[in-house]
Design an enzyme around this catalytic site. Structure first.
Site, mmCIF file in Angstrom:
data_model
loop_
_atom_site.group_PDB
_atom_site.id
_atom_site.type_symbol
_atom_site.label_atom_id
_atom_site.label_comp_id
_atom_site.label_asym_id
_atom_site.label_seq_id
_atom_site.Cartn_x
_atom_site.Cartn_y
_atom_site.Cartn_z
ATOM 1 C CE LYS A 1 -3.854 2.088 2.605
ATOM 2 N NZ LYS A 1 -4.759 1.910 3.754
ATOM 3 C CB SER B 1 -7.680 3.942 3.041
ATOM 4 O OG SER B 1 -6.972 3.239 4.045
ATOM 5 C CB SER C 1 -8.466 0.922 5.685
ATOM 6 O OG SER C 1 -9.024 2.174 5.960
#
Length: 473
Positions: free
Chosen positions: A93, A171, A195
């Site tokens: 990420k 996210s 997330s």
């Protein structure tokens, strides 16, 4: 026109390799049937075709990954593979550092702070390299992680591979999209309120939010955010945990090292005798009827498989406001800009209003929430619920005109954020498809340090659903 990218392209023979599990890859590498280089090349070819449609990655390290694949190939030939992940493609990420790559947190790479390159690997990246994994690149996230969909001015709209008119959530939306679309075998995301689990639910894969401190996190430690895996199965998440849940020394909140073998914990896992507390709405959450129906079917199947299921009406008080206070604290130093999207601006404006009284309210509510959950876990092994009350939102539903503090966004995190506030683990696993073929996720939550048990339960549930599907049930 919507498209799907969650299955191999029948016209591209090597596409199937991109959807192999960790076990399949490891076995093929051991036997010599496949090489890590062949798999990496096939995956980069698929990324070149599919990523422009999904925007799952914003940066790739093809040269570095291919070099690592050649080294992994040599080890496998010599019978000296480092681990089951040796030669397995992994995505990281955005805000989790990879040495030599930018971590812009969804912001434009034209700004100096966003464009600066990380000088060292984060703990999870370092552990994955030590295990021999191939770091394919960095995946997208929303600006500052403040909205539950992945759409930024810098990198555009990240789309759901199950339906490109839908968002993969956020996210860790880029990582979920990459894993579901066969653009990596495992994605590493982070979870401060859902997330990892929400994108897993929206894309039909598994996602694990570990106990705070179990997976070392640096830089940017907070009192609620953890790094964890997303993959197409709970078993592959367990493989990832065996690598990343190891001591690092840079995270002052990391837990003492232990010898948990997350993969071994899956062996013989069964739902028989499992004590399940099932709450369809936690006592405050509105749930879409199609989602509720699928979860009810899953719960009934677990009961028939031998689980003892107790339905509970209320889990806790709605934690939305204490969660927002805690989430807002890290944003108080962020500068408001005239061109901030409404959702980002709304969150920054809220952060600026936090008072000392709000902090005391946060502490009091966390203590109440922790006591409520521990009360449930005294007599139950897991707490079961939907992961999300809705299927994947349509692209644009929350951005750019969504209000972060609005009711729609509140509903998305109602099942996921409680465990973040009190440092407990949870797993989301796929449980079926609602209307239009959109995935629905089931969440298993547990007390602190129950990560291995939750992954075992999730794997047992996946086997149950596979068996039911094979039987046409």
């Amino acid at each position: 026109m919507t498209e799907r990218f969650d299955k191999p392209d029948a016209g591209v023979p090597d596409d199937l390799l991109c959807f192999y599990s960790v076990d399949q890859l490891a076995a093929a590498y051991r036997s010599g049937a496949l090489s890590p280089l062949t798999v990496a090349q096939a995956m980069f070819a698929r990324i070149a075709r599919v990523n422009p449609r999904l925007a799952a990655y914003y940066a790739l390290d093809e040269a570095g990954a291919l070099q690592a694949a050649r080294a992994a190939e040599s080890r496998h030939r010599a019978g000296t593979a480092k681990s089951a992940l040796d030669g397995v493609p992994v995505a990281i990420k955005d805000h989790i550092d990879v040495a030599g790559m930018a971590s812009p947190r969804g912001m434009s790479l034209t700004s100096a702070s966003a464009a600066s390159l990380a000088t060292q690997d984060s703990p999870v990246t370092a552990r994955l390299r030590e295990a021999g994994a191939l770091i394919m690149g960095k995946t997208t996230m929303p600006e500052l992680s403040v909205i539950p969909v992945t759409h930024t001015r810098a990198f555009g709209i990240t789309r759901n591979p199950c339906d490109t008119a839908r968002s993969p959530g956020g996210s860790s939306g880029g990582g979920a999209a990459a894993a579901a679309a066969g653009l990596c075998t495992i994605a590493i995301g982070s979870d401060g309120g859902g997330s990892i689990r929400l994108p897993a639910s929206f894309t039909g894969i598994a996602g694990h939010k570990p106990t705070l401190g179990r997976v070392p996190y640096h830089p940017g430690q907070t009192d609620r955010t953890v790094a964890g895996p997303l993959a197409r199965s709970a078993r592959d998440c367990a493989h990832a945990m065996n690598a990343i849940a190891r001591a690092d020394g840079r995270d002052w909140m990391e837990l003492p090292a232990d010898d948990t073998d997350y993969l071994a914990a899956l062996a013989g896992a069964s739902l028989k005798g499992l004590r399940v507390a099932y709450s369809p709405d936690y006592g405050y959450q509105k749930v879409d009827a199609a989602v509720a129906a699928l979860v009810d079917v899953a719960v009934e199947a677990m009961a028939r498989a031998g689980a003892t299921v107790t339905r509970i009406a209320t889990v806790c008080r709605d934690p939305f406001r204490p969660y927002m206070i805690q989430a807002g604290l890290r944003l108080r130093a962020s500068k408001r800009r005239d061109d901030d999207p409404p959702a980002v601006a709304s969150m920054l404006d809220f952060a600026a209003t936090i008072t000392p009284e709000d902090l005391q309210f946060l502490l009091d509510e966390r203590n109440r929430l922790g006591a409520d959950l521990l009360g449930i876990f005294k007599s139950h092994d897991v707490l079961l619920s939907p992961t999300s009350p809705v299927v994947a939102p349509a692209v644009g539903e929350f951005y750019p005109d969504g209000d972060t503090l609005g009711e729609a966004n509140r509903n998305l995190i109602g099942f996921t954020c409680p465990v973040n506030l009190v440092h407990m683990p949870a797993v989301s696993v796929h449980c079926g498809h609602a209307g239009g073929g959109l995935p629905v996720g089931l969440q298993f939550a547990g007390p602190k340090f129950s990560d291995a048990r939750l992954l075992a339960v999730a794997a047992a549930f996946e086997r149950l659903t596979e068996n039911r599907a094979a039987a046409g049930i």
